[in-house]
Design an enzyme around this catalytic site. Structure first.
Site, PDB file in Angstrom:
ATOM      1  N   ASP A  28       0.766  -1.183  -0.061  1.00 36.92           N
ATOM      2  CA  ASP A  28      -0.200   0.036  -0.005  1.00 36.92           C
ATOM      3  C   ASP A  28       0.863   1.334  -0.041  1.00 36.92           C
ATOM      4  O   ASP A  28       2.087   1.329   0.326  1.00 36.92           O
ATOM      5  CB  ASP A  28      -0.931  -0.109   1.242  1.00 36.92           C
ATOM      6  N   ASN A  76     -11.080  -2.369  -5.276  1.00 38.81           N
ATOM      7  CA  ASN A  76     -10.248  -1.587  -5.805  1.00 38.81           C
ATOM      8  C   ASN A  76     -10.903  -0.984  -7.601  1.00 38.81           C
ATOM      9  O   ASN A  76     -10.720  -0.265  -8.059  1.00 38.81           O
ATOM     10  CB  ASN A  76      -8.829  -1.898  -6.191  1.00 38.81           C
TER      11      ASN A  76
HETATM   12  C1  IPE Z   1      -5.440  -2.719  -0.069  1.00 38.20           C
HETATM   13  O1  IPE Z   1      -5.151  -1.298  -0.165  1.00 38.20           O
HETATM   14  C2  IPE Z   1      -5.520  -3.285  -1.287  1.00 38.20           C
HETATM   15  C3  IPE Z   1      -4.263  -3.644  -2.026  1.00 38.20           C
HETATM   16  C4  IPE Z   1      -3.100  -3.401  -1.412  1.00 38.20           C
HETATM   17  C5  IPE Z   1      -4.265  -4.331  -3.220  1.00 38.20           C
HETATM   18  P1  IPE Z   1      -6.221  -0.325  -0.411  1.00 38.20           P
HETATM   19  O2  IPE Z   1      -5.436   0.899  -0.751  1.00 38.20           O
HETATM   20  O3  IPE Z   1      -7.268  -0.653  -1.412  1.00 38.20           O
HETATM   21  O4  IPE Z   1      -6.848  -0.170   1.059  1.00 38.20           O
HETATM   22  P2  IPE Z   1      -7.902   0.813   1.699  1.00 38.20           P
HETATM   23  O5  IPE Z   1      -8.814   1.575   0.678  1.00 38.20           O
HETATM   24  O6  IPE Z   1      -6.999   1.959   2.102  1.00 38.20           O
HETATM   25  O7  IPE Z   1      -8.561   0.191   2.974  1.00 38.20           O
HETATM   26  C1  IPE Z   2      -1.427   0.265  -3.199  1.00 36.28           C
HETATM   27  O1  IPE Z   2      -1.336   1.481  -3.327  1.00 36.28           O
HETATM   28  C2  IPE Z   2      -1.831  -0.500  -4.785  1.00 36.28           C
HETATM   29  C3  IPE Z   2      -3.201  -0.945  -4.757  1.00 36.28           C
HETATM   30  C4  IPE Z   2      -4.120  -0.645  -3.789  1.00 36.28           C
HETATM   31  C5  IPE Z   2      -3.749  -1.444  -5.838  1.00 36.28           C
HETATM   32  P1  IPE Z   2      -2.508   2.865  -3.583  1.00 36.28           P
HETATM   33  O2  IPE Z   2      -2.895   3.043  -4.833  1.00 36.28           O
HETATM   34  O3  IPE Z   2      -3.426   2.201  -2.545  1.00 36.28           O
HETATM   35  O4  IPE Z   2      -1.775   3.966  -2.902  1.00 36.28           O
HETATM   36  P2  IPE Z   2      -2.584   4.817  -1.693  1.00 36.28           P
HETATM   37  O5  IPE Z   2      -2.916   4.186  -0.673  1.00 36.28           O
HETATM   38  O6  IPE Z   2      -3.613   5.644  -2.240  1.00 36.28           O
HETATM   39  O7  IPE Z   2      -1.306   5.728  -1.389  1.00 36.28           O
HETATM   40 MG    MG Z   3      -3.990   2.359  -0.456  1.00 38.37          MG
END
Ligand code: IPE
Ligand code: IPE
Ligand code: MG
Length: 249
Positions: A28, A76
């Site tokens: 993340d 997502n």
């Molecule tokens: C969790 O991260 C999913 C992945 C790392 C693929 P998100 O960024 O989607 O989670 P939330 O929305 O902050 O809980």
């Molecule tokens: C993790 O990074 C990748 C996925 C969840 C697919 P994010 O895209 O959630 O990045 P943040 O949390 O917005 O910084």
């Molecule tokens: Mg995220």
């Protein structure tokens, strides 16, 4: 001390006979990493793929048996279409460049998640990965794509109900029997010993709810694109200092 020296020091402190067998990672913070640099979110995801390359290689070197990476959740899909499309192009891109090395290094690619909503080219890339590494006996590299733990559990319940209806199995269902119907049951993957989440969020976001029942949890504020070998060693070192009691006194 430079990072190479720190890495060597941690490697010496770590008990190589007690490496966690299954490490699961919620990758993340790609978006925030990019934003802090004035870059589009896609740049964070791109750099995140570089981290995946590095961490897969190093996990294999350390002797981790299963590495599960949360790459795309069932939630997502709520992101803007351009971002979803970009994220959907990454498995193919990663496997295209890394598959020969994975094959050579005896890594076995696996997938957990719901294929139904995944674009055809993603399924094809995964299938190629599964196919070309199916005889490998080393580390399992398990991608969680369009994965949601509640969806996984509901799907397991449906399959189980069907088998009960057909008389394949009785109603006196054990935890072991139920586990076998989960995505992770197919390859008989052990439950994660260690869960890592980057980016300073302290939640599970619908990841492996059943399998994480007794895992050790490790969090870092580091964004995934900045996560490196040292962080992994630190997580493993901390894991080795913990006492896993499983309810015992
Ligand atoms: C969790 O991260 C999913 C992945 C790392 C693929 P998100 O960024 O989607 O989670 P939330 O929305 O902050 O809980
Ligand atoms: C993790 O990074 C990748 C996925 C969840 C697919 P994010 O895209 O959630 O990045 P943040 O949390 O917005 O910084
Ligand atoms: Mg995220």
């Amino acid at each position: 001390m430079d990072s190479k020296a720190q890495e060597l020091e941690l490697l010496q402190k770590i008990d190589r006979s007690k490496i966690p067998a299954h490490v699961a990672i919620i990758m993340d913070g790609n978006g925030r990493w990019a934003r802090e640099r004035g870059l589009p979110r896609s740049a964070g995801h791109k750099q995140g793929v570089e981290t995946v390359r590095e961490i897969v290689r190093y996990s294999n070197y350390l002797g981790i048996k299963v590495l599960t990476l949360f790459a795309f959740s069932t939630e997502n899909w709520k992101r803007p279409p351009w971002e979803v499309n970009y994220l959907m192009s990454l498995p193919e891109q990663y496997l295209h460049s890394e598959l020969p090395e994975l094959v050579k290094n005896n890594v076995r690619v696996n997938f957990i998640g719901d294929r139904k909503r995944l674009p055809q080219q993603v399924c094809a890339a995964i299938d190629k990965g599964l196919q070309e590494t199916r005889n490998n006996s080393g580390m399992v590299l398990n991608f969680a794509l369009n994965y949601g733990a509640r969806a996984e559990i509901v799907q397991a319940a449906r399959l189980l109900a069907e088998d009960v209806r057909q008389g394949v199995i009785g109603t006196d269902i054990t935890e072991e029997q139920f586990s076998a119907y989960l995505y992770t049951g197919r390859l008989q993957l052990p439950d994660p010993d260690l869960l890592i989440r980057t980016s300073g969020e302290y939640r599970l976001s619908n990841f492996l709810l059943w399998q994480l029942a007794y895992s050790e949890l490790w969090f870092t504020r580091t964004y995934w694109p900045d996560f490196n070998r040292l962080h992994l060693l630190q997580a493993i070192y901390d894991f080795q200092q913990r006492e896993r009691r499983f309810g015992k006194s």
